[in-house]
Design a protein around this motif. Structure first.
Motif, mmCIF file in Angstrom:
data_model
loop_
_atom_site.group_PDB
_atom_site.id
_atom_site.type_symbol
_atom_site.label_atom_id
_atom_site.label_comp_id
_atom_site.label_asym_id
_atom_site.label_seq_id
_atom_site.Cartn_x
_atom_site.Cartn_y
_atom_site.Cartn_z
ATOM 1 N N ALA A 189 0.867 -1.343 -0.063
ATOM 2 C CA ALA A 189 0.060 0.179 0.137
ATOM 3 C C ALA A 189 0.703 1.281 -0.174
ATOM 4 O O ALA A 189 0.529 2.314 -0.703
ATOM 5 N N GLU A 190 2.068 1.432 0.682
ATOM 6 C CA GLU A 190 2.808 2.431 0.818
ATOM 7 C C GLU A 190 3.483 2.956 -0.459
ATOM 8 O O GLU A 190 3.570 3.943 -0.831
ATOM 9 N N LEU A 191 3.653 1.856 -1.581
ATOM 10 C CA LEU A 191 4.383 2.080 -2.624
ATOM 11 C C LEU A 191 3.197 2.512 -3.604
ATOM 12 O O LEU A 191 3.546 3.195 -4.466
ATOM 13 N N ARG A 192 2.235 1.902 -3.657
ATOM 14 C CA ARG A 192 0.938 2.517 -4.404
ATOM 15 C C ARG A 192 0.528 3.684 -4.196
ATOM 16 O O ARG A 192 0.336 4.755 -5.148
ATOM 17 N N ILE A 193 0.517 4.267 -2.937
ATOM 18 C CA ILE A 193 0.391 5.516 -2.513
ATOM 19 C C ILE A 193 1.291 6.496 -2.901
ATOM 20 O O ILE A 193 1.050 7.716 -3.359
ATOM 21 N N SER A 194 2.589 6.129 -2.555
ATOM 22 C CA SER A 194 3.785 6.961 -3.183
ATOM 23 C C SER A 194 3.807 7.122 -4.539
ATOM 24 O O SER A 194 4.062 8.419 -5.166
ATOM 25 N N ARG A 195 3.581 6.148 -5.395
ATOM 26 C CA ARG A 195 3.401 6.265 -6.738
ATOM 27 C C ARG A 195 2.369 7.310 -7.249
ATOM 28 O O ARG A 195 2.536 8.510 -8.174
ATOM 29 N N ILE A 196 1.356 7.184 -6.512
ATOM 30 C CA ILE A 196 0.117 7.979 -6.852
ATOM 31 C C ILE A 196 0.527 9.583 -6.462
ATOM 32 O O ILE A 196 0.426 10.643 -7.322
ATOM 33 N N LEU A 197 1.089 9.833 -5.435
ATOM 34 C CA LEU A 197 1.496 11.052 -4.857
ATOM 35 C C LEU A 197 2.818 11.576 -5.907
ATOM 36 O O LEU A 197 2.711 12.780 -6.172
ATOM 37 N N MET A 198 3.613 10.855 -6.495
ATOM 38 C CA MET A 198 4.478 11.216 -7.552
ATOM 39 C C MET A 198 3.745 11.839 -8.943
ATOM 40 O O MET A 198 4.235 12.779 -9.272
ATOM 41 N N PHE A 199 2.962 10.904 -9.047
ATOM 42 C CA PHE A 199 2.171 11.386 -10.361
ATOM 43 C C PHE A 199 1.417 12.825 -9.931
ATOM 44 O O PHE A 199 1.396 13.588 -10.990
ATOM 45 N N LEU A 200 0.572 12.912 -8.852
ATOM 46 C CA LEU A 200 0.056 14.205 -8.626
ATOM 47 C C LEU A 200 1.306 15.241 -8.728
ATOM 48 O O LEU A 200 0.847 16.402 -9.043
ATOM 49 N N SER A 201 2.413 14.938 -8.024
ATOM 50 C CA SER A 201 3.558 16.073 -7.926
ATOM 51 C C SER A 201 3.979 16.414 -9.351
ATOM 52 O O SER A 201 3.980 17.672 -9.590
ATOM 53 N N ASN A 202 3.986 15.422 -10.290
ATOM 54 C CA ASN A 202 4.355 15.745 -11.591
ATOM 55 C C ASN A 202 3.311 16.834 -12.501
ATOM 56 O O ASN A 202 3.421 17.782 -12.955
ATOM 57 N N GLY A 203 2.178 16.596 -12.053
ATOM 58 C CA GLY A 203 0.909 17.212 -12.574
ATOM 59 C C GLY A 203 0.836 18.430 -12.112
ATOM 60 O O GLY A 203 0.646 19.400 -12.742
ATOM 61 N N LEU A 204 1.003 18.540 -10.733
ATOM 62 C CA LEU A 204 0.934 19.999 -10.252
ATOM 63 C C LEU A 204 1.983 20.874 -10.581
ATOM 64 O O LEU A 204 1.861 22.112 -10.769
ATOM 65 N N GLY A 205 3.075 20.055 -10.822
ATOM 66 C CA GLY A 205 4.288 21.004 -11.094
ATOM 67 C C GLY A 205 4.229 21.516 -12.525
ATOM 68 O O GLY A 205 4.596 22.561 -12.911
ATOM 69 N N PHE A 206 3.775 20.697 -13.553
ATOM 70 C CA PHE A 206 3.561 21.140 -14.911
ATOM 71 C C PHE A 206 2.458 22.145 -14.861
ATOM 72 O O PHE A 206 2.485 23.177 -15.598
ATOM 73 N N LEU A 207 1.233 22.036 -14.073
ATOM 74 C CA LEU A 207 0.418 22.944 -14.367
ATOM 75 C C LEU A 207 0.757 24.224 -13.527
ATOM 76 O O LEU A 207 0.512 25.420 -13.960
ATOM 77 N N GLY A 208 1.488 24.190 -12.562
ATOM 78 C CA GLY A 208 2.283 25.483 -11.945
ATOM 79 C C GLY A 208 3.138 26.392 -12.953
ATOM 80 O O GLY A 208 3.242 27.526 -12.994
ATOM 81 N N LEU A 209 3.733 25.320 -13.856
ATOM 82 C CA LEU A 209 4.716 25.940 -14.741
ATOM 83 C C LEU A 209 3.626 26.613 -15.841
ATOM 84 O O LEU A 209 4.222 27.902 -16.271
ATOM 85 N N LEU A 210 2.703 26.278 -16.175
ATOM 86 C CA LEU A 210 1.797 26.668 -17.368
ATOM 87 C C LEU A 210 1.390 27.988 -16.662
ATOM 88 O O LEU A 210 1.397 29.040 -17.277
ATOM 89 N N VAL A 211 0.452 28.038 -15.542
ATOM 90 C CA VAL A 211 -0.235 28.974 -14.814
ATOM 91 C C VAL A 211 0.768 30.348 -14.488
ATOM 92 O O VAL A 211 0.703 31.558 -15.004
ATOM 93 N N SER A 212 2.003 29.956 -13.963
ATOM 94 C CA SER A 212 2.979 30.954 -13.588
ATOM 95 C C SER A 212 3.614 31.554 -15.227
ATOM 96 O O SER A 212 4.017 32.821 -15.133
ATOM 97 N N GLY A 213 3.653 30.716 -16.139
ATOM 98 C CA GLY A 213 3.934 31.199 -17.473
ATOM 99 C C GLY A 213 3.228 32.277 -17.869
ATOM 100 O O GLY A 213 3.609 33.276 -18.560
ATOM 101 N N PHE A 214 1.994 32.114 -17.645
ATOM 102 C CA PHE A 214 0.831 33.197 -18.295
ATOM 103 C C PHE A 214 1.114 34.390 -17.405
ATOM 104 O O PHE A 214 0.678 35.560 -17.793
ATOM 105 N N GLY A 215 1.854 34.469 -16.231
ATOM 106 C CA GLY A 215 1.572 35.602 -15.494
ATOM 107 C C GLY A 215 2.821 36.367 -15.568
ATOM 108 O O GLY A 215 3.201 37.349 -14.823
#
Length: 173
Positions: free
Chosen positions: A28-54
């Motif tokens: 379970a800890e590895l499954r949750i960790s993988r999901i959190l890493m995918f979420l981190s990558n998605g949030l980082g990419f979204l943050g890059l796009l949003v801050s780029g427009f600013g």
């Protein structure tokens, strides 16, 4: 043992890595960790796009400086959140590795897991995202929203046009 595969390093054979067979067969800890890493990558990419427009150099929403400031703040918050969601699984895997390394109930013939290179990369990436998010947020909040920069470009263009007109009217110059 990492989030994506298990590697064994032996003196005579070298490094051998094997991918995990199934996502659902993972602890379970590895499954949750993988999901959190995918979420981190998605949030980082979204943050890059949003801050780029600013950014000031982008002319898409040039007349709405307040909107640009809000986009920078949102980008900083997304970077910061991405850093936290990257540090949690990396630190969790490190904690489990230390716990299993010193577990005396495991026989000596079972290999002991140690920290790999990806763990240190994850920590440095997480702290960099945290720092970048904080810097972006502080930079956007510390300065008042500047006026629209479009009038400066218009004024410079008018000066340039006037100089060209003067050159055309005065052929000696």
């Amino acid at each position: 043992m990492g989030l994506w595969k298990t590697c064994v390093i032996q003196e005579d054979v070298g490094r051998q890595c094997k991918d995990f067979d199934s996502f659902l067969a993972l602890p379970a800890e590895l499954r949750i960790s993988r999901i959190l890493m995918f979420l981190s990558n998605g949030l980082g990419f979204l943050g890059l796009l949003v801050s780029g427009f600013g950014l000031d150099c982008l002319r898409i929403v040039d007349r709405q400086q307040d909107l640009k400031k809000r986009l920078l703040i949102l980008g900083g918050v997304l970077f910061w959140t991405s850093g936290v969601t990257a540090l949690v699984p990396v630190s969790w895997v490190a904690y489990l590795t230390v716990q299993e390394f010193w577990d005396e109930t495991i026989p000596e013939i079972v290999p002991r897991w140690e920290f790999g290179e990806a763990l240190f990369t994850g920590w440095s990436a997480g702290f960099s995202l945290l720092l970048g998010g904080c810097l972006l947020y502080c930079a956007a909040c510390s300065t008042p929203a500047p006026g629209a920069s479009g009038h400066y470009a218009v004024a410079e263009m008018q000066d340039h046009c006037q100089q060209l007109e003067m050159k055309n009217t005065n052929p000696k110059v």
